[in-house]
Design a protein around this motif. Structure first.
Motif, PDB file in Angstrom:
ATOM      1  N   GLU A  52      -4.740  38.018  12.753  1.00 16.25           N
ATOM      2  CA  GLU A  52      -3.890  37.779  11.592  1.00 16.25           C
ATOM      3  C   GLU A  52      -4.442  37.725  10.447  1.00 16.25           C
ATOM      4  O   GLU A  52      -5.573  36.743  10.416  1.00 16.25           O
ATOM      5  CB  GLU A  52      -2.916  36.755  12.054  1.00 16.25           C
ATOM      6  CG  GLU A  52      -1.686  36.683  11.050  1.00 16.25           C
ATOM      7  CD  GLU A  52      -0.762  35.786  11.398  1.00 16.25           C
ATOM      8  OE1 GLU A  52       0.134  35.321  10.266  1.00 16.25           O
ATOM      9  OE2 GLU A  52      -0.814  35.360  12.590  1.00 16.25           O
ATOM     10  N   TYR A  53      -4.192  38.489   9.455  1.00 14.83           N
ATOM     11  CA  TYR A  53      -4.766  38.491   8.257  1.00 14.83           C
ATOM     12  C   TYR A  53      -3.883  37.512   7.282  1.00 14.83           C
ATOM     13  O   TYR A  53      -2.616  37.135   7.431  1.00 14.83           O
ATOM     14  CB  TYR A  53      -4.665  39.530   7.360  1.00 14.83           C
ATOM     15  CG  TYR A  53      -5.785  40.665   7.742  1.00 14.83           C
ATOM     16  CD1 TYR A  53      -7.065  40.784   7.263  1.00 14.83           C
ATOM     17  CD2 TYR A  53      -5.317  41.699   8.705  1.00 14.83           C
ATOM     18  CE1 TYR A  53      -7.940  41.669   7.746  1.00 14.83           C
ATOM     19  CE2 TYR A  53      -6.265  42.773   9.150  1.00 14.83           C
ATOM     20  CZ  TYR A  53      -7.513  42.616   8.671  1.00 14.83           C
ATOM     21  OH  TYR A  53      -8.460  43.622   9.202  1.00 14.83           O
ATOM     22  N   ASN A  54      -4.733  36.424   6.681  1.00 12.62           N
ATOM     23  CA  ASN A  54      -3.992  35.767   5.437  1.00 12.62           C
ATOM     24  C   ASN A  54      -3.014  34.689   5.992  1.00 12.62           C
ATOM     25  O   ASN A  54      -1.815  34.753   5.504  1.00 12.62           O
ATOM     26  CB  ASN A  54      -3.159  36.332   4.533  1.00 12.62           C
ATOM     27  CG  ASN A  54      -4.514  37.271   3.598  1.00 12.62           C
ATOM     28  OD1 ASN A  54      -5.673  36.710   3.414  1.00 12.62           O
ATOM     29  ND2 ASN A  54      -3.974  38.410   2.980  1.00 12.62           N
ATOM     30  N   LYS A  55      -3.041  34.133   7.284  1.00 18.56           N
ATOM     31  CA  LYS A  55      -2.124  33.085   7.756  1.00 18.56           C
ATOM     32  C   LYS A  55      -2.317  31.669   6.752  1.00 18.56           C
ATOM     33  O   LYS A  55      -3.343  31.360   6.730  1.00 18.56           O
ATOM     34  CB  LYS A  55      -2.579  32.777   9.160  1.00 18.56           C
ATOM     35  CG  LYS A  55      -1.581  31.828   9.719  1.00 18.56           C
ATOM     36  CD  LYS A  55      -1.777  31.670  11.421  1.00 18.56           C
ATOM     37  CE  LYS A  55      -0.597  31.018  12.027  1.00 18.56           C
ATOM     38  NZ  LYS A  55      -1.033  30.976  13.579  1.00 18.56           N
ATOM     39  N   GLU A  56      -0.995  31.256   6.673  1.00 17.80           N
ATOM     40  CA  GLU A  56      -0.905  30.157   5.961  1.00 17.80           C
ATOM     41  C   GLU A  56      -0.810  28.831   6.669  1.00 17.80           C
ATOM     42  O   GLU A  56      -0.135  28.916   7.666  1.00 17.80           O
ATOM     43  CB  GLU A  56       0.334  30.125   5.000  1.00 17.80           C
ATOM     44  CG  GLU A  56       0.292  31.226   3.950  1.00 17.80           C
ATOM     45  CD  GLU A  56       1.703  31.097   2.993  1.00 17.80           C
ATOM     46  OE1 GLU A  56       2.420  30.413   3.327  1.00 17.80           O
ATOM     47  OE2 GLU A  56       1.591  31.831   1.963  1.00 17.80           O
ATOM     48  N   PHE A  57      -1.521  27.930   6.256  1.00 18.20           N
ATOM     49  CA  PHE A  57      -1.680  26.543   7.095  1.00 18.20           C
ATOM     50  C   PHE A  57      -1.219  25.394   5.918  1.00 18.20           C
ATOM     51  O   PHE A  57      -1.946  25.250   4.982  1.00 18.20           O
ATOM     52  CB  PHE A  57      -2.814  26.217   7.529  1.00 18.20           C
ATOM     53  CG  PHE A  57      -3.436  27.297   8.461  1.00 18.20           C
ATOM     54  CD1 PHE A  57      -3.100  26.899   9.955  1.00 18.20           C
ATOM     55  CD2 PHE A  57      -3.960  28.424   8.570  1.00 18.20           C
ATOM     56  CE1 PHE A  57      -3.435  27.816  11.071  1.00 18.20           C
ATOM     57  CE2 PHE A  57      -4.489  29.258   9.456  1.00 18.20           C
ATOM     58  CZ  PHE A  57      -4.234  28.868  10.890  1.00 18.20           C
ATOM     59  N   VAL A  58      -0.282  24.740   6.402  1.00 15.29           N
ATOM     60  CA  VAL A  58       0.283  23.616   5.145  1.00 15.29           C
ATOM     61  C   VAL A  58      -0.457  22.311   5.892  1.00 15.29           C
ATOM     62  O   VAL A  58      -0.340  22.016   6.868  1.00 15.29           O
ATOM     63  CB  VAL A  58       1.677  23.681   5.409  1.00 15.29           C
ATOM     64  CG1 VAL A  58       2.347  22.350   4.417  1.00 15.29           C
ATOM     65  CG2 VAL A  58       2.294  24.753   4.932  1.00 15.29           C
ATOM     66  N   LYS A  59      -1.165  21.671   4.825  1.00 10.97           N
ATOM     67  CA  LYS A  59      -1.792  20.279   5.062  1.00 10.97           C
ATOM     68  C   LYS A  59      -1.332  19.310   3.983  1.00 10.97           C
ATOM     69  O   LYS A  59      -1.267  19.597   2.822  1.00 10.97           O
ATOM     70  CB  LYS A  59      -3.398  20.749   4.646  1.00 10.97           C
ATOM     71  CG  LYS A  59      -4.326  19.547   5.059  1.00 10.97           C
ATOM     72  CD  LYS A  59      -5.717  19.736   4.827  1.00 10.97           C
ATOM     73  CE  LYS A  59      -6.494  18.612   5.253  1.00 10.97           C
ATOM     74  NZ  LYS A  59      -8.017  18.734   4.939  1.00 10.97           N
ATOM     75  N   LYS A  60      -1.074  18.314   4.742  1.00 16.33           N
ATOM     76  CA  LYS A  60      -0.280  17.116   3.847  1.00 16.33           C
ATOM     77  C   LYS A  60      -1.646  16.131   3.521  1.00 16.33           C
ATOM     78  O   LYS A  60      -2.464  15.862   4.332  1.00 16.33           O
ATOM     79  CB  LYS A  60       0.585  16.177   4.758  1.00 16.33           C
ATOM     80  CG  LYS A  60       1.875  16.866   4.942  1.00 16.33           C
ATOM     81  CD  LYS A  60       3.046  16.058   5.346  1.00 16.33           C
ATOM     82  CE  LYS A  60       4.163  16.690   5.816  1.00 16.33           C
ATOM     83  NZ  LYS A  60       5.273  15.780   6.495  1.00 16.33           N
ATOM     84  N   ILE A  61      -1.737  15.595   2.325  1.00 13.43           N
ATOM     85  CA  ILE A  61      -2.524  14.744   1.755  1.00 13.43           C
ATOM     86  C   ILE A  61      -1.794  13.568   1.264  1.00 13.43           C
ATOM     87  O   ILE A  61      -1.004  13.516   0.615  1.00 13.43           O
ATOM     88  CB  ILE A  61      -3.434  15.415   0.496  1.00 13.43           C
ATOM     89  CG1 ILE A  61      -3.945  16.739   1.134  1.00 13.43           C
ATOM     90  CG2 ILE A  61      -4.323  14.414   0.070  1.00 13.43           C
ATOM     91  CD1 ILE A  61      -4.961  17.611  -0.014  1.00 13.43           C
ATOM     92  N   ILE A  94       0.647  -1.256   0.055  1.00 15.63           N
ATOM     93  CA  ILE A  94      -0.049   0.041  -0.198  1.00 15.63           C
ATOM     94  C   ILE A  94       0.888   1.354  -0.065  1.00 15.63           C
ATOM     95  O   ILE A  94       1.016   1.937   0.829  1.00 15.63           O
ATOM     96  CB  ILE A  94      -0.796  -0.016   1.257  1.00 15.63           C
ATOM     97  CG1 ILE A  94      -1.739  -1.306   1.419  1.00 15.63           C
ATOM     98  CG2 ILE A  94      -2.130   1.119   1.221  1.00 15.63           C
ATOM     99  CD1 ILE A  94      -2.521  -1.523   2.521  1.00 15.63           C
ATOM    100  N   PRO A  95       1.473   1.722  -1.226  1.00 15.81           N
ATOM    101  CA  PRO A  95       2.517   2.545  -1.068  1.00 15.81           C
ATOM    102  C   PRO A  95       1.577   4.040  -1.282  1.00 15.81           C
ATOM    103  O   PRO A  95       0.471   3.904  -1.641  1.00 15.81           O
ATOM    104  CB  PRO A  95       3.182   2.550  -2.441  1.00 15.81           C
ATOM    105  CG  PRO A  95       2.289   1.658  -3.291  1.00 15.81           C
ATOM    106  CD  PRO A  95       1.571   0.692  -2.269  1.00 15.81           C
ATOM    107  N   LYS A  96       2.196   4.984  -0.649  1.00 15.37           N
ATOM    108  CA  LYS A  96       1.407   6.178  -0.468  1.00 15.37           C
ATOM    109  C   LYS A  96       2.511   7.428  -1.343  1.00 15.37           C
ATOM    110  O   LYS A  96       3.730   7.388  -0.699  1.00 15.37           O
ATOM    111  CB  LYS A  96       0.988   6.631   1.031  1.00 15.37           C
ATOM    112  CG  LYS A  96       0.133   5.656   1.500  1.00 15.37           C
ATOM    113  CD  LYS A  96      -0.335   6.051   2.909  1.00 15.37           C
ATOM    114  CE  LYS A  96      -1.392   5.115   3.674  1.00 15.37           C
ATOM    115  NZ  LYS A  96      -0.625   3.625   3.657  1.00 15.37           N
ATOM    116  N   SER A  97       1.864   8.275  -1.772  1.00 15.10           N
ATOM    117  CA  SER A  97       2.659   9.282  -2.094  1.00 15.10           C
ATOM    118  C   SER A  97       1.803  10.671  -1.412  1.00 15.10           C
ATOM    119  O   SER A  97       0.658  11.025  -1.487  1.00 15.10           O
ATOM    120  CB  SER A  97       2.399   9.589  -3.691  1.00 15.10           C
ATOM    121  OG  SER A  97       1.071   9.802  -4.196  1.00 15.10           O
ATOM    122  N   SER A  98       2.594  11.505  -0.717  1.00 19.68           N
ATOM    123  CA  SER A  98       2.333  12.517   0.124  1.00 19.68           C
ATOM    124  C   SER A  98       2.366  13.963  -0.825  1.00 19.68           C
ATOM    125  O   SER A  98       3.512  14.251  -1.549  1.00 19.68           O
ATOM    126  CB  SER A  98       3.103  12.690   1.179  1.00 19.68           C
ATOM    127  OG  SER A  98       3.001  11.628   2.070  1.00 19.68           O
TER     128      SER A  98
END
Length: 303
Positions: free
Chosen positions: A92-101, A23-27
């Motif tokens: 805070e305006y326009n704060k970035e959130f990094v999400k892994k899929i 079950i390989p996964k690519s992030s």
């Protein structure tokens, strides 16, 4: 014998390592941008003390009044808030959130042609012995057990991704009380071929051959060279059992690259005796009937 156990353990270990690659996964990463406001919240600890902390709410800042400090805010669900200057710590305006899929790579399974299988099976066999004493045979064991570890080979024709029919055979590599082999027909139904990990229903109908060696107590006296004697006498008897063996149970299949797969299955064993043959130095048959039931765990690679 210890070397054989080591080899079998290494084979099972390597098969398990192979299965981990099924079950390989690519992030992939995506960046989500929101306005945030850190509001004050109260929490009562285990000692009854009120402690204050902040929690960020994601959404959109609708309006900020610099003169009063009142912040109008809409969260991700569309709920509106109006916070006074004392109800929040910062915004805070326009704060970035990094999400892994994680994207699961679905391996295609074989849907046509032939499939070859090779692996190992470990069985527990409960050997029931229905013994009836007579004038010569006085006593016999009630039951016995065997734990054969067998080489399992098979070849099957795929009807489609879900159904296959074929032949399968097992040969005992290690057995505590007997020699054992079987061969016959096999059918498998895979519930969902679109998944990398899928359950299936296996059933096998085979011819089974077992040989055992038992001691019976017989109505006879044994004399030794020093004029001692013993009664009753133990008579060693070799027993051959030929049977129809039914195996059915549940399995799980792990799809791999290049249309290969790795399978684990647990099956019930039921043997229906066809004939029983006895061989001993007296050429006399005891009144014995046998039955064999049990469980079998198999680990198999499919090509």
């Amino acid at each position: 014998m210890n070397n054989l156990h080591l080899i079998i353990a290494l084979v099972f270990f390597n098969l398990t390592l192979i299965a981990q690659d099924t079950i390989p996964k690519s992030s992939n990463q995506i960046v989500e941008i929101y306005d945030v406001v850190a509001v004050y919240k109260d929490h009562v600890d285990g000692r009854g003390r009120v402690r204050q902390f902040t929690s960020e709410i994601k959404g959109e800042i609708i309006k900020y009044d610099e003169s009063t400090g009142i912040l109008t805010f809409k969260d991700k669900e569309g709920k509106m808030y109006s916070f006074s200057n004392s109800e929040y710590k910062y915004f805070e305006y326009n704060k970035e959130f990094v999400k892994k899929i994680k994207n699961i790579v679905i391996h295609p399974r074989k849907s046509e042609g032939f499939m070859f299988s090779a692996g190992l099976s470990a069985s527990y066999m409960n050997i029931q012995h229905n013994f009836t004493p007579d004038d010569y045979f006085i006593n016999g064991i009630d039951s016995d057990a065997d734990l054969p570890i067998s080489l399992k080979l098979g070849v099957s024709k795929l009807i489609d991704e879900n159904h296959l029919v074929g032949i399968s055979s097992e040969l005992a590599l290690n057995s505590s009380v007997s020699s054992y082999f079987n061969f016959g027909a096999r059918y498998r139904y895979l519930y969902d071929a679109s998944k990398n990990t899928a359950f299936y229903f296996p059933v096998e109908l085979k011819f089974s051959h077992n040989t055992h060696s038992y001691q019976y107590q017989v109505n006879d006296t044994t004399f030794t060279d020093n004029m001692d004697w013993s009664y009753p006498t133990d008579l060693q008897t070799d027993i051959t059992l030929n049977a129809i063996e039914l195996n059915l149970g549940q399995g799980i299949s792990f799809a791999m690259k290049n249309e290969k797969s790795f399978s684990l299955e647990l099956m019930l064993i039921k043997q229906l005796m066809l004939n029983e043959r006895f061989q001993n130095s007296k050429n006399i048959d005891p009144k014995s009937e046998f039955g064999i039931t049990g469980l079998k765990l198999s680990a198999v690679m499919n090509f």
